[in-house]
Motif scaffolding. Structure first.
Motif, PDB file in Angstrom:
ATOM      1  N   CYS A 120       0.861  -1.171   0.000  1.00  0.00           N
ATOM      2  CA  CYS A 120       0.000   0.000   0.000  1.00  0.00           C
ATOM      3  C   CYS A 120       0.900   1.225   0.000  1.00  0.00           C
ATOM      4  O   CYS A 120       2.095   1.111   0.266  1.00  0.00           O
ATOM      5  CB  CYS A 120      -0.939   0.015   1.209  1.00  0.00           C
ATOM      6  SG  CYS A 120      -2.374   1.099   0.901  1.00  0.00           S
ATOM      7  N   CYS A 122      -0.007   4.267   1.697  1.00  0.00           N
ATOM      8  CA  CYS A 122      -0.337   5.255   2.732  1.00  0.00           C
ATOM      9  C   CYS A 122       0.809   5.533   3.701  1.00  0.00           C
ATOM     10  O   CYS A 122       0.872   6.621   4.271  1.00  0.00           O
ATOM     11  CB  CYS A 122      -1.599   4.854   3.484  1.00  0.00           C
ATOM     12  SG  CYS A 122      -1.612   3.163   4.073  1.00  0.00           S
ATOM     13  N   CYS A 130      -3.784   6.120   0.358  1.00  0.00           N
ATOM     14  CA  CYS A 130      -3.310   4.828  -0.139  1.00  0.00           C
ATOM     15  C   CYS A 130      -2.938   4.876  -1.615  1.00  0.00           C
ATOM     16  O   CYS A 130      -2.422   3.896  -2.165  1.00  0.00           O
ATOM     17  CB  CYS A 130      -4.344   3.745   0.118  1.00  0.00           C
ATOM     18  SG  CYS A 130      -4.763   3.585   1.869  1.00  0.00           S
ATOM     19  N   SER A 165      -3.432  -3.691  -0.158  1.00  0.00           N
ATOM     20  CA  SER A 165      -4.487  -3.262   0.769  1.00  0.00           C
ATOM     21  C   SER A 165      -5.022  -1.880   0.410  1.00  0.00           C
ATOM     22  O   SER A 165      -5.708  -1.253   1.207  1.00  0.00           O
ATOM     23  CB  SER A 165      -3.949  -3.249   2.203  1.00  0.00           C
ATOM     24  OG  SER A 165      -3.007  -2.218   2.366  1.00  0.00           O
TER      25      SER A 165
HETATM   26 ZN    ZN Z   1      -3.115   2.178   2.663  1.00  0.00          ZN
END
Ligand code: ZN
Ligand code: PBG
Length: 326
Positions: A120, A122, A130, A165
């Motif tokens: 991901c 983020c 993200c 994710s």
């Molecule tokens: Zn994320």
């Protein structure tokens, strides 16, 4: 009173209850998450996740070594860094702590340790979102390119399983193409297929320093009012080449887990997330409920609903205390 039907006959003694138990809790599919950070000699407690630390690679290798002796042989890594920028370039650079950790762990433990890594952006974007932001919007397809670069870098480091994710559209096929195109035909993709926008990620975001600066994740994570939409995501991830499909969070989403088990031929995973873990820890610390029973009740329910794989912060406590043999 004469009664034909007395369900309590089957509940009278522990041995009878054992005889008729419909489900036996299994520890085989459990995965322990770890937070890996830049630097050396670092092991710091995460306030919101009692018993879980943030560690630099050297300390992580020690912890995993110890955990492996306990019986933890399936792990999932999450990166934590202050090196954030517009394009999340740390996500796939060679100093990314997750990539460094993956190499170190696979060099040391080989196939005796299953290493998964969250994919991901983020933790790496300056916005905490993200995906990457271009012209003020999260750019789906540009994000997929960066996610694919990250997944490929992890595969090159020896990662057994990448777990996207982010909830961008098309990320599973984007990652699969990057892996196949570069000869990484054995790297598993465990897709966060039905990942809901949830308040239960609170402690994780503190742990991973990954809270969005502005706004929320509702433009890409699913709406908790929706059930059918999860089946659409399931179809897509299956067609795009996922090996394992995940539901997240777990406890408020047992219906989604049951749907997945019924509708899919793939292994179904569930993520027993940070807020679900800390709820249990805080109740136990307050002396209001028994920790072992809560853990077994929650994890058995997740398995009963249909998940054979569970990511859970409780795993170390389960093995340390022998709760799985109860
Ligand atoms: Zn994320
Ligand atoms: C990254 C990611 C998150 C979690 C796993 N991967 C946080 C989020 O989406 O905000 C949450 C895990 C947990 O709460 O234990 N996108």
């Amino acid at each position: 009173m004469e009664q034909m039907y007395r369900p309590r006959r089957l509940r009278r003694t522990p041995v009878i209850r054992e005889l008729v138990a419909e489900h036996t809790f299994s520890g085989n599919g459990l995965i322990q998450p770890y937070f890996v950070t830049d630097g050396a000699g670092i092991r710091e407690e995460i306030k919101g996740l009692p018993g879980i630390d943030r560690e630099s690679v050297d300390k992580l290798v020690e912890t995993v070594s110890h955990d492996l002796a306990l019986g933890i042989n399936k792990i999932m890594l999450f990166g934590v860094t202050d090196r954030k920028d517009v394009m999340a370039s740390t996500a796939h650079d060679e100093a990314n702590p997750v990539i460094v950790a993956t190499k170190a762990l696979k060099d040391k433990f080989g196939d005796s340790l299953f290493v998964g890594a969250d994919v991901c952006l983020c933790a790496y974007t300056d916005t905490g979102h993200c995906g990457v932001t271009i012209n003020g919007e999260i750019d789906n397809d540009a994000s997929v390119d960066v996610l694919a670069d990250m997944a490929l870098a992890l595969a090159q480091a020896g990662c057994d399983c990448v777990a996207p994710s982010d909830m961008m559209d098309g990320r599973v096929v984007g990652i699969r193409d990057a892996l196949e195109g570069n000869g990484y035909v054995n790297t598993l993709i465990m897709a966060y297929t039905a990942k809901y926008a949830s308040a239960y990620y609170g402690p994780f975001r503190e742990a991973a320093k990954s809270a969005p600066g502005k706004g929320d994740r509702k433009g890409y994570q699913m709406d908790f009012r929706n059930r059918t939409e999860a089946l659409r995501e399931l179809t897509l991830d299956d067609e795009e080449g996922a090996d394992i499909v995940m539901v997240k969070p777990a406890l408020a989403y047992l219906d989604i887990i049951a749907d997945f088990r019924q509708q899919s031929r793939l292994p179904v995973a569930a993520y027993n997330v940070s807020g679900e873990y800390t709820m249990v820890k805080l109740l136990a610390q307050a002396g209001l409920a028994d920790e072992k029973t809560m853990v077994l009740e929650n994890l058995t329910a997740i398995q009963r609903a249909g998940a054979s794989i569970i990511l859970t912060y409780h795993l170390r406590d389960i093995l340390k205390n022998g709760w799985h043999n109860a």
